[in-house]
Scaffold this motif. Structure first.
Motif, short mmCIF file in Angstrom:
data_model
loop_
_atom_site.label_atom_id
_atom_site.label_comp_id
_atom_site.label_asym_id
_atom_site.label_seq_id
_atom_site.Cartn_x
_atom_site.Cartn_y
_atom_site.Cartn_z
N VAL A 72 0.85 -1.20 0.00
CA VAL A 72 0.00 0.00 0.00
C VAL A 72 0.88 1.25 0.00
N VAL A 73 1.92 1.25 0.81
CA VAL A 73 2.82 2.39 0.88
C VAL A 73 3.48 2.63 -0.48
N ARG A 74 3.97 1.58 -1.12
CA ARG A 74 4.62 1.72 -2.44
C ARG A 74 3.64 2.25 -3.47
N LEU A 75 2.41 1.75 -3.45
CA LEU A 75 1.40 2.24 -4.40
C LEU A 75 1.08 3.71 -4.15
N GLU A 76 0.95 4.09 -2.89
CA GLU A 76 0.61 5.47 -2.55
C GLU A 76 1.76 6.44 -2.81
N LYS A 77 2.96 5.93 -2.91
CA LYS A 77 4.11 6.77 -3.26
C LYS A 77 4.32 6.83 -4.77
N GLY A 78 3.61 5.98 -5.50
CA GLY A 78 3.80 5.91 -6.95
C GLY A 78 5.01 5.10 -7.33
N ASP A 79 5.51 4.29 -6.41
CA ASP A 79 6.71 3.50 -6.65
C ASP A 79 6.43 2.12 -7.24
N ALA A 80 5.16 1.77 -7.40
CA ALA A 80 4.81 0.45 -7.89
C ALA A 80 3.60 0.53 -8.81
N SER A 81 3.49 -0.48 -9.64
CA SER A 81 2.28 -0.61 -10.46
C SER A 81 1.37 -1.60 -9.75
N ILE A 82 0.15 -1.73 -10.27
CA ILE A 82 -0.82 -2.61 -9.62
C ILE A 82 -1.50 -3.46 -10.68
N SER A 83 -1.74 -4.71 -10.34
CA SER A 83 -2.46 -5.58 -11.26
C SER A 83 -3.95 -5.25 -11.19
N SER A 84 -4.67 -5.63 -12.21
CA SER A 84 -6.11 -5.37 -12.21
C SER A 84 -6.79 -6.12 -11.07
N ASP A 85 -6.34 -7.32 -10.75
CA ASP A 85 -6.95 -8.06 -9.64
C ASP A 85 -6.78 -7.31 -8.32
N ARG A 86 -5.60 -6.79 -8.08
CA ARG A 86 -5.34 -6.07 -6.83
C ARG A 86 -6.09 -4.74 -6.80
N LEU A 87 -6.27 -4.12 -7.95
CA LEU A 87 -7.04 -2.87 -7.99
C LEU A 87 -8.48 -3.14 -7.57
N TRP A 88 -9.03 -4.26 -8.01
CA TRP A 88 -10.39 -4.64 -7.59
C TRP A 88 -10.44 -4.86 -6.08
N ASP A 89 -9.42 -5.52 -5.52
CA ASP A 89 -9.37 -5.75 -4.07
C ASP A 89 -9.31 -4.43 -3.30
N LEU A 90 -8.49 -3.52 -3.79
CA LEU A 90 -8.39 -2.20 -3.14
C LEU A 90 -9.71 -1.45 -3.23
N ALA A 91 -10.31 -1.47 -4.40
CA ALA A 91 -11.58 -0.75 -4.57
C ALA A 91 -12.64 -1.29 -3.63
N ARG A 92 -12.74 -2.59 -3.52
CA ARG A 92 -13.72 -3.18 -2.61
C ARG A 92 -13.45 -2.73 -1.18
N ALA A 93 -12.19 -2.75 -0.76
CA ALA A 93 -11.83 -2.33 0.59
C ALA A 93 -12.13 -0.84 0.82
N LEU A 94 -12.07 -0.05 -0.25
CA LEU A 94 -12.34 1.38 -0.15
C LEU A 94 -13.83 1.71 -0.30
N GLY A 95 -14.63 0.70 -0.59
CA GLY A 95 -16.06 0.91 -0.76
C GLY A 95 -16.41 1.62 -2.06
N THR A 96 -15.62 1.34 -3.08
CA THR A 96 -15.85 1.97 -4.38
C THR A 96 -15.64 0.94 -5.49
N LYS A 97 -15.61 1.41 -6.71
CA LYS A 97 -15.36 0.55 -7.88
C LYS A 97 -14.01 0.93 -8.48
N PRO A 98 -13.34 -0.02 -9.14
CA PRO A 98 -12.08 0.32 -9.79
C PRO A 98 -12.24 1.49 -10.76
N SER A 99 -13.37 1.52 -11.45
CA SER A 99 -13.59 2.58 -12.43
C SER A 99 -13.70 3.96 -11.80
N ALA A 100 -13.96 4.02 -10.51
CA ALA A 100 -14.04 5.33 -9.83
C ALA A 100 -12.65 5.89 -9.54
N LEU A 101 -11.65 5.04 -9.49
CA LEU A 101 -10.30 5.51 -9.19
C LEU A 101 -9.63 6.16 -10.40
#
Length: 96
Positions: free
Chosen positions: A52-81
């Motif tokens: 999470v820290v690496r993603l929030e710093k822009g130091d890493a890319s994210i797979s589509s599967d993990r983006l879905w996991d993050l969106a669910r945890a954030l209470g949103t949809k991947p398309s909203a990000l």
């Protein structure tokens, strides 16, 4: 898996940095709006806190599967990000 930097053109490397930073800012904003800290987001999404820290710093890319996991945890949809990331003027210019 993202291509190694040495296989990218200089423009592709610049675009990668700009896009990652724009998505990072969108993730931070969504996390803060959800009222979560990084540890809570990590636990809810199944990612490690360091990921999470690496993603929030822009130091890493994210797979589509993990983006879905993050969106669910954030209470949103991947398309909203993505609109939040695309609103970044520099990131928008990477599409030209």
């Amino acid at each position: 898996m993202p291509a190694p930097d040495d296989r990218l053109t200089p423009r592709q490397r610049r675009d990668r940095v700009v896009r990652r930073e724009a998505l990072a800012a969108a993730l931070v904003a969504a996390r803060e709006q959800a009222g979560l800290n990084q540890s809570q987001l990590a636990q809810a999404s199944g990612l490690s806190r360091s990921a999470v820290v690496r993603l929030e710093k822009g130091d890493a890319s994210i797979s589509s599967d993990r983006l879905w996991d993050l969106a669910r945890a954030l209470g949103t949809k991947p398309s909203a990000l993505y609109p939040a990331a695309e609103a970044n003027e520099a990131a928008g210019r990477t599409l030209d």
